[in-house]
Design a protein around this motif. Structure first.
Motif, PDB file in Angstrom:
ATOM      1  N   MET A 324       0.732  -1.222  -0.046  1.00  0.00           N
ATOM      2  CA  MET A 324      -0.089  -0.076  -0.136  1.00  0.00           C
ATOM      3  C   MET A 324       0.893   1.216  -0.021  1.00  0.00           C
ATOM      4  SD  MET A 324      -2.602   1.486   2.918  1.00  0.00           S
ATOM      5  CE  MET A 324      -3.719  -0.048   3.038  1.00  0.00           C
ATOM      6  N   LEU A 325       1.870   1.286   1.002  1.00  0.00           N
ATOM      7  CA  LEU A 325       2.854   2.494   0.974  1.00  0.00           C
ATOM      8  C   LEU A 325       3.649   2.714  -0.288  1.00  0.00           C
ATOM      9  CD1 LEU A 325       3.752   2.376   4.598  1.00  0.00           C
ATOM     10  CD2 LEU A 325       2.444   4.116   3.678  1.00  0.00           C
ATOM     11  N   LEU A 414       2.167   6.791  13.114  1.00  0.00           N
ATOM     12  CA  LEU A 414       1.553   6.208  11.881  1.00  0.00           C
ATOM     13  C   LEU A 414       0.613   7.129  11.834  1.00  0.00           C
ATOM     14  CD1 LEU A 414       2.160   3.890  10.124  1.00  0.00           C
ATOM     15  CD2 LEU A 414       0.414   2.465  11.600  1.00  0.00           C
ATOM     16  N   ALA A 415      -0.510   7.614  12.577  1.00  0.00           N
ATOM     17  CA  ALA A 415      -1.658   8.064  12.330  1.00  0.00           C
ATOM     18  C   ALA A 415      -1.072   9.619  11.604  1.00  0.00           C
ATOM     19  CB  ALA A 415      -2.612   8.311  13.427  1.00  0.00           C
ATOM     20  N   ILE A 416      -0.249  10.206  12.588  1.00  0.00           N
ATOM     21  CA  ILE A 416       0.142  11.509  12.018  1.00  0.00           C
ATOM     22  C   ILE A 416       0.728  11.687  10.726  1.00  0.00           C
ATOM     23  CG2 ILE A 416       1.580  13.350  12.498  1.00  0.00           C
ATOM     24  CD1 ILE A 416       1.180  12.947  15.446  1.00  0.00           C
ATOM     25  N   GLY A 417       1.534  10.363  10.283  1.00  0.00           N
ATOM     26  CA  GLY A 417       2.058  10.377   9.051  1.00  0.00           C
ATOM     27  C   GLY A 417       1.018  10.225   7.919  1.00  0.00           C
ATOM     28  N   ALA A 418       0.011   9.329   8.289  1.00  0.00           N
ATOM     29  CA  ALA A 418      -0.812   9.149   7.143  1.00  0.00           C
ATOM     30  C   ALA A 418      -1.639  10.279   7.112  1.00  0.00           C
ATOM     31  CB  ALA A 418      -1.841   7.970   7.746  1.00  0.00           C
ATOM     32  N   SER A 459      -7.366   9.181  -2.203  1.00  0.00           N
ATOM     33  CA  SER A 459      -6.235   8.392  -1.473  1.00  0.00           C
ATOM     34  C   SER A 459      -6.649   8.280  -0.131  1.00  0.00           C
ATOM     35  CB  SER A 459      -4.892   9.376  -1.604  1.00  0.00           C
ATOM     36  OG  SER A 459      -5.054  10.468  -0.752  1.00  0.00           O
ATOM     37  N   VAL A 460      -7.824   9.439   0.424  1.00  0.00           N
ATOM     38  CA  VAL A 460      -8.306   9.292   1.829  1.00  0.00           C
ATOM     39  C   VAL A 460      -8.582   7.869   2.191  1.00  0.00           C
ATOM     40  CG1 VAL A 460     -10.006  10.174   3.088  1.00  0.00           C
ATOM     41  CG2 VAL A 460      -8.967  11.670   1.593  1.00  0.00           C
ATOM     42  N   TYR A 461      -9.311   7.295   1.226  1.00  0.00           N
ATOM     43  CA  TYR A 461      -9.878   5.961   1.708  1.00  0.00           C
ATOM     44  C   TYR A 461      -8.743   4.925   2.076  1.00  0.00           C
ATOM     45  CZ  TYR A 461     -12.958   1.772   1.773  1.00  0.00           C
ATOM     46  OH  TYR A 461     -13.658   0.833   2.106  1.00  0.00           O
ATOM     47  N   TYR A 462      -7.658   4.859   1.739  1.00  0.00           N
ATOM     48  CA  TYR A 462      -6.530   3.849   2.116  1.00  0.00           C
ATOM     49  C   TYR A 462      -6.007   4.475   3.094  1.00  0.00           C
ATOM     50  CZ  TYR A 462      -3.297   5.955  -1.392  1.00  0.00           C
ATOM     51  OH  TYR A 462      -2.384   6.607  -1.983  1.00  0.00           O
ATOM     52  N   LEU A 466      -4.906   3.387   7.714  1.00  0.00           N
ATOM     53  CA  LEU A 466      -3.475   3.689   8.437  1.00  0.00           C
ATOM     54  C   LEU A 466      -3.831   4.750   9.627  1.00  0.00           C
ATOM     55  CD1 LEU A 466      -0.430   4.325   6.063  1.00  0.00           C
ATOM     56  CD2 LEU A 466      -0.986   2.188   7.302  1.00  0.00           C
ATOM     57  N   LEU A 467      -4.865   5.478   9.236  1.00  0.00           N
ATOM     58  CA  LEU A 467      -4.990   6.414  10.308  1.00  0.00           C
ATOM     59  C   LEU A 467      -5.966   5.873  11.386  1.00  0.00           C
ATOM     60  CD1 LEU A 467      -4.861   9.797  11.211  1.00  0.00           C
ATOM     61  CD2 LEU A 467      -7.009   9.686   9.939  1.00  0.00           C
ATOM     62  N   SER A 468      -6.865   5.157  10.940  1.00  0.00           N
ATOM     63  CA  SER A 468      -7.938   4.696  11.992  1.00  0.00           C
ATOM     64  C   SER A 468      -7.831   3.282  12.732  1.00  0.00           C
ATOM     65  CB  SER A 468      -9.451   4.747  11.503  1.00  0.00           C
ATOM     66  OG  SER A 468      -9.473   3.760  10.297  1.00  0.00           O
ATOM     67  N   GLU A 469      -7.035   2.517  11.934  1.00  0.00           N
ATOM     68  CA  GLU A 469      -6.729   1.088  12.458  1.00  0.00           C
ATOM     69  C   GLU A 469      -6.181   1.110  13.566  1.00  0.00           C
ATOM     70  OE1 GLU A 469      -7.548  -2.171  11.847  1.00  0.00           O
ATOM     71  OE2 GLU A 469      -8.746  -1.626  10.117  1.00  0.00           O
ATOM     72  N   PRO A 470      -4.808   1.887  13.783  1.00  0.00           N
ATOM     73  CA  PRO A 470      -4.232   1.851  15.169  1.00  0.00           C
ATOM     74  C   PRO A 470      -4.766   2.744  16.396  1.00  0.00           C
ATOM     75  CG  PRO A 470      -2.779   2.827  13.491  1.00  0.00           C
ATOM     76  CD  PRO A 470      -4.220   2.698  12.547  1.00  0.00           C
ATOM     77  N   LEU A 471      -5.728   3.652  15.759  1.00  0.00           N
ATOM     78  CA  LEU A 471      -6.379   4.628  16.879  1.00  0.00           C
ATOM     79  C   LEU A 471      -7.545   4.051  17.349  1.00  0.00           C
ATOM     80  CD1 LEU A 471      -5.181   8.200  16.035  1.00  0.00           C
ATOM     81  CD2 LEU A 471      -4.101   6.464  17.655  1.00  0.00           C
ATOM     82  N   VAL A 472      -8.480   3.439  16.304  1.00  0.00           N
ATOM     83  CA  VAL A 472      -9.652   3.431  16.559  1.00  0.00           C
ATOM     84  C   VAL A 472     -10.043   1.793  16.652  1.00  0.00           C
ATOM     85  CG1 VAL A 472     -12.052   3.410  15.427  1.00  0.00           C
ATOM     86  CG2 VAL A 472     -10.617   5.145  15.028  1.00  0.00           C
ATOM     87  N   ALA A 473      -9.434   0.879  15.916  1.00  0.00           N
ATOM     88  CA  ALA A 473      -9.951  -0.362  16.077  1.00  0.00           C
ATOM     89  C   ALA A 473      -9.595  -1.234  17.381  1.00  0.00           C
ATOM     90  CB  ALA A 473      -9.332  -1.365  14.937  1.00  0.00           C
ATOM     91  N   ALA A 474     -10.009  -2.243  17.668  1.00  0.00           N
ATOM     92  CA  ALA A 474      -9.730  -3.170  18.772  1.00  0.00           C
ATOM     93  C   ALA A 474      -8.502  -4.152  18.356  1.00  0.00           C
ATOM     94  CB  ALA A 474     -10.895  -3.750  19.528  1.00  0.00           C
TER      95      ALA A 474
END
Lengths: 555, 593
Positions: A324-325, A414-418, A459-462, A466-474
């Motif tokens: 992806m990156l 990761l979130a800030i980078g994304a 590009s927002v979609y992918y 990266l932004l939400s998986e680390p911060l939002v998901a369980a």
């Protein structure tokens, strides 16, 4: 001559350092071997310091450079960026082997130790990228580009024990060799079209041709091949296909390296080469900045649109983080090309500065984007490089789900980078995109900018993953087995770069001034250098004819 | 930047961020108190700002100085006029209440919830305060990040999808808006002026002769794409019901209460004054969408079973009314539209709070499973009915004033060049819009209230013989249930709702304080419009007249037939003006009498 040697002292230091590092790497004592990355970082920073010492105004203006200011900005960027990239690789290369040596499971074997080689190749590659900024002619330029590329092939092959790394290296090498051939062919045609290998001579010849009714067909074909050849280095369509495989195959710190150093080198080479074709003569026979020749514009336009679109669409489909990156890196090359299409600022008269601020330079915007891309790149790859599962790299989005619970710093980085890669204000990526778009629109590339805007919407979609998986998901079963790698340096590098993304916009003016100086100064020397371009003696036929053409044009 | 107003505004921007920082470091249980405390402090500062504000009835900006400039003409100039200040007050007023309303409903990851909420407050305030389009855009765009987390972490079952849809919709659209804004700035720089993103500079440039009609048209289209998605406007509204459905109560309150107002505020502040000619050209299309939104979305509301979705859809329909008032392009309509933003923020925000309180007790928003709650929760029922009444526009409450003004403005916006404030709507369309907004709007809201508040008592947990207080099976994402909540509203919840109710009543009976403040600003914003509309009508007439002259050669009687309608009647009266007739071909001029 001495002058030019003084200017490349930093590169000489790097090349000497490469030898030192190789020797250190095969030392019997573990202490020495462990010192290799530290020594590499010190070398890079020392070299960066040296760049600032040797690059005096005086020396730069005497050297036969068409963009004298470029080196100071680009080398600082490359060397500091490379130092951060070395930090990402701390403790990763050969850790298993080192542990085997330590526990006595394997006898020490200098042939199998790759730590020194890896770092020495890294230094060589960076030295190549730095040398590229000092290129006065096509030969130097070509050698510098090859010096950037060749070490990276070996680095890919040796970075991981996995078979995939070797497969990636072979792909990388063969496609790279092909692109070099195309590039070299383009150089030959450029020589044929202009009768000189000197960049300043080529610029003059092209300016003269442009004033007479357009750059000749031979020159256009030459430039086309050069652009296609360099598309490989910047992973732009249609030469981007290798990127996902190679990025995935290489070890993560090396992937981050590949996404920055060869790409930066490719862009610097493109900036140098395109700047030869973006001048024309005015009525007083002075060189003035102009648009690129129409076919080159069209080519770059298509490459840019294809690159950003294919990159973003490709990234949408990926599950593997590194793939992806890789696609995201392709897309960002497409954005940066907007800056090159916009080209240098068109100002009144040669050497006129754009201090008034009314003329924006696309080249500046691209250089500034390169800077912010370097930081975003490390902030995004850093967490991937500093996390592992049972000593293996993390690969999929599942691996980073709920990262904030156990590694909040890495999740934030990761979130800030994304977010910065998306271009969310007020992060650095937003300002970089703003300047790029502003330069593009100012130079009449509104449609291109709108395509880029829609693309960054896609590009927002992918990036959101990266932004939400680390911060939002369980957390899930996979991500619970993730642990941080033993060395703290990759984590440090990613957190520092993430903070920079937030704080750097406060120092925007300084960064932009630096980028301005990098490309604006090129106007000064051309006039002075022009009479002495016949160092190769080949262009002797062409040079005398130049004044006559100029006069004829003036009438 | 050392003046008092700038300091107050900077304090309002920084205080929430500092609060968020403290929350991140503080113990989990203190988070909500710190959040409410710092948002109340911001509210206090905003009251001070309003107290100091000297330009309530002048329509001017305050302070009028420019701040230090970043590179490329971007500066963080802050300045407010009466409309921005009213929206700032709305934001700072609603935020502590929304936080207070979330005390018990957020039971996990509190620190993140309250920290993101404060960041959101700061971003919204920046958007309302900015006098530089890039500063505006930074605030405008950054609001979607906290909202993404509020929805994605604390929302319902489908929260991730809703959050991503919300983010992608608004981001893509606002990037196009940004392109439009950069385009104006770049065109301005091309004329030799220094780069600037100042709102006033860009607007005066966009109206000058250096900017062509085509350019204005496309710039306006680009800006409207972003703002219309945020409003949300009829064809691009689909993210909103989903986002509301999934968002936590506090998030919904702020989303409906102030975030959507960023869209209408953007149109009011940035888009409308930027390109009057282009706005008039596109207005008929937008008006059509408004009317479709008002009528069709009202019908969609009938089909909803989920109370929250119904209120969310009603927002789309209501914002259609606000847009219609704005597109009336006369002071009455535009003032009404601005007042509508404030009233809608209050009443819909309060409705979402009420629904959240109900949801906390019953863990459902399904109308089929609920009924007669007035018997169990009389205080709640009072507030629910009260805010429904403000929402449907009961005379005496705030909703009535703004709705009537929007409709009145639209009604008087007849396409006639003889009027002082000509418009493009006319009475016939207004009949549809009026029926849609007044009758349908009242019907579906009253229908919902009738089912949920009155009728036989129906409670989801009742069938199991436990009573609703022990309905463990409905525990949602947080894993908590309604233990600790009284059957009816607690004192905290009453304190949350009562100030909004008081304000609604006040604005209903004494709207003049606010209207006097809005009026001058609205008149300044649309100052260029009468001329633009007249120009547009004249060109329309010329086109029709040219058509008529062609037709006149073959069949002369056709030219007479359009005269019957009132719209053309207005135009013909204008034909007697010397200015209009001078452009007309001779044949039609002789044919029309």
């Amino acid at each position: 001559m001495i002058n030019q040697l003084t200017l490349i002292l930093p590169e000489i230091l790097l090349i000497v350092g490469a030898v030192v590092v190789t020797v250190l790497g095969v030392a019997r004592s573990k202490v020495w071997r462990d010192a290799v990355p530290t020594v590499t970082v010190i070398l890079l920073l020392a070299s960066c310091f040296l760049v600032h010492v040797v690059s005096t105004e005086d020396r730069l203006s005497q050297a036969p450079l068409i963009m004298p200011g470029l080196g100071l900005y680009a080398k600082t960027l490359l060397l500091v960026g490379a130092a951060a990239l070395v930090l990402l690789g701390f403790g990763l290369i050969d850790r298993k082997l080192e542990m085997a040596f330590a526990s006595g499971r394997a006898a020490f074997d200098p042939i199998r130790v790759m730590r020194g080689e890896y770092h020495s190749f890294l230094l060589l590659s960076v030295a190549g990228a730095c040398l590229l900024c000092n290129a006065p002619d096509l030969i130097w330029l070509f050698l510098a580009i090859e010096l950037v590329s060749l070490p990276t092939y070996i680095m890919v092959a040796t970075s991981r024990a996995a078979r995939r790394a070797q497969e990636a290296a072979v792909k990388y090498f063969f496609l790279g060799a092909m692109s070099s051939a195309i590039l070299l062919y383009g150089f030959a045609l450029l020589y044929g079209a202009t009768g000189t290998l000197q960049l300043s001579g080529i610029r003059e010849a092209f300016a003269m041709q442009a004033a007479q009714g357009g750059v000749g067909t031979l020159g256009i074909i030459g430039l086309t091949m050069v652009i296609l050849g360099l598309c490989y280095k910047i992973s732009a369509a249609p030469m981007h296909i290798y990127a996902p495989d190679v990025y995935e195959g290489a070890a993560t710190p090396l992937t981050a390296f590949l996404a920055f150093v060869p790409k930066a080198a490719g862009f610097l080479a493109l900036i140098l080469l395109l700047s030869t074709a973006s001048y024309t003569l005015n009525a007083a026979n002075e060189m003035v900045a102009a648009r690129l020749p129409q076919p080159i514009m069209a080519l770059l336009w298509m490459v840019s649109v294809l690159t950003m679109t294919l990159g973003n669409i490709g990234a949408l489909l990926q599950k593997s983080l590194k793939r992806m990156l890789a696609y995201s890196s392709i897309a960002h090359s497409g954005y940066m090309l907007i800056g090159l299409i916009a080209g240098p600022a068109i100002v009144d008269g040669f050497g006129g500065s754009n201090a008034g601020g009314s003329a924006l330079s696309g080249t500046n915007a691209a250089l500034f984007y390169l800077l912010s891309y370097a930081i975003m790149n490390i902030a995004t790859f850093g967490p991937l490089a500093s996390l592992e599962r049972n000593g293996e790299e993390i690969e999929t989005l599942d691996d980073i789900a709920g990262l904030r619970q156990r590694h909040p710093g890495m999740a934030a980085s990761l979130a800030i980078g994304a977010a910065s890669l998306i271009g969310l204000p007020p992060l650095l990526g937003f300002w970089a995109k703003l300047y790029l778009f502003a330069a593009g629109i100012e130079r009449g590339q509104t449609i291109l900018v709108i395509i880029a805007a829609v693309n960054s919407g896609v590009s927002v979609y992918y990036y959101l993953k990266l932004l939400s998986e680390p911060l939002v998901a369980a957390t899930n079963a996979r991500s619970e087995t993730i642990s941080a790698s033993p060395s703290m340096w990759p984590r440090m590098a990613s957190i520092v770069t993430a903070i920079m993304l937030v704080v750097a916009p406060l120092f925007l003016t300084k960064a932009l001034d630096a980028a301005n100086a990098a490309s604006a100064a090129d106007a000064r020397t051309a006039v002075r250098v022009a009479p002495t371009t016949d160092t190769l003696g080949v262009s002797g036929d062409d040079q005398p004819s130049a004044p006559e053409v100029k006069v004829g044009l003036g009438n | 930047m050392s003046s008092l107003p700038s300091n107050l505004m900077a304090a309002m921007l920084l205080l929430p961020l500092i609060g968020a920082g403290i929350i991140a470091a503080a113990p989990r249980l203190l988070a909500k108190h710190i959040a409410v405390g710092s948002s109340l402090a911001v509210f206090a500062i905003s009251i001070m700002l309003a107290w100091q504000f000297p330009e309530w009835t002048s329509g001017r900006f305050w302070p009028n100085n420019s701040a230090s400039e970043l590179a490329l003409g971007v500066s963080f100039t802050l300045g407010i006029d009466s409309v921005s200040l009213l929206l700032i007050l709305l934001t700072t007023f609603l935020t502590p209440l929304a936080l207070l309303g979330s005390y018990t409903s957020v039971a996990h990851r509190e620190r993140e919830f309250y920290a993101w909420f404060l960041v959101l407050l700061s971003a919204m305030l920046l958007a309302f305060m900015a006098r530089d389009v890039i500063a505006f855009y930074v605030g405008y765009e950054f609001t979607i990040v906290p909202m993404l987390f509020l929805i994605a972490i604390f929302g319902g079952d489908n929260r991730r999808y809703a959050a991503i849809k919300f983010f992608v919709f608004t981001f893509v659209a606002s990037v196009i808006t940004l392109s439009g804004l950069i385009y104006v700035a770049a065109a301005r720089a091309q004329t030799g002026l220094p780069w600037s993103f100042g709102l006033a500079e860009l607007q005066s440039f966009a109206q000058s002769n250096d900017f062509s009609d085509t350019q204005r048209y496309w710039v306006f289209v680009a800006m409207m794409i972003g703002f219309c998605v945020k409003v949300p406007f009829f064809p691009v509204h689909s993210w909103l019901p989903l986002a509301h459905d999934q968002a936590p109560t506090g998030g919904s309150v702020i989303l409906a209460g102030t975030l959507l107002k960023l869209g209408t505020y953007g149109i009011y502040r940035v888009a409308l004054p930027m390109a009057p000619g282009a706005a008039v050209e596109i207005a008929p299309l937008l008006i059509t969408f408004c009317i479709i939104a008002i009528v069709a979305i009202s019908l969609v509301c009938f089909a909803q079973k989920d109370v929250k979705r119904l209120v969310a859809y009603s927002s789309v329909s209501h914002m259609g009314v606000a847009m219609l008032g704005m597109l009336a392009l006369n002071p009455v309509g535009v003032s009404g539209s601005v007042l509508y933003m404030i009233n809608h923020g209050l009443s819909t925000g309060a409705l979402f709070l009420c629904i959240g309180m109900m949801y906390e007790r019953y863990h459902t928003k399904d109308m089929d499973k609920l009924g007669g709650l007035a018997k169990k929760m009389p205080i709640w029922a009072f507030f629910m009915v009260f805010f429904t009444m403000t929402s449907v526009g009961l005379p005496g409450l705030n909703g009535f004033v703004s709705e009537v003004m929007c409709l009145l403005g639209a009604f008087s916006a007849r396409p006639s060049t003889a009027l002082e404030w000509p418009g493009l709507i006319g009475p016939r369309w207004m009949l549809i819009a009026g029926v849609g907004s007044v009758i349908f709007g009242a019907l579906y809201m009253l229908y919902m209230v009738g089912r949920v508040v009155w009728g036989p008592l129906k409670e989801p947990g009742h069938g199991h013989g436990h009573g609703h207080e022990s309905s463990h099976g409905h525990a949602h994402a947080g894993g908590h249930d309604n233990h600790g909540l009284p059957p009816d509203l607690s004192a905290r919840e009453v304190v949350t709702l009562a100030p909004i109710a008081a304000l609604c009543l006040f604005l209903g009976v004494q709207p003049w304080y606010v209207l006097d403040a809005i009026g001058p600003s609205a008149t300044t914003t649309i100052a260029a419009y009468p001329e633009a509309v007249k120009n547009y009508l004249r060109t329309q007439q010329e086109a029709e007249a040219a058509k008529g002259s062609l037709a006149g050669e073959t069949t002369p009687e056709i030219t007479v037939s359009p005269d019957a309608t009132s719209a053309t009647g207005g135009r013909i009266s204008s034909l007697s003006d010397g200015s209009a007739t001078s452009h007309l071909p001779i044949s039609s001029a002789t044919a029309t009498p």
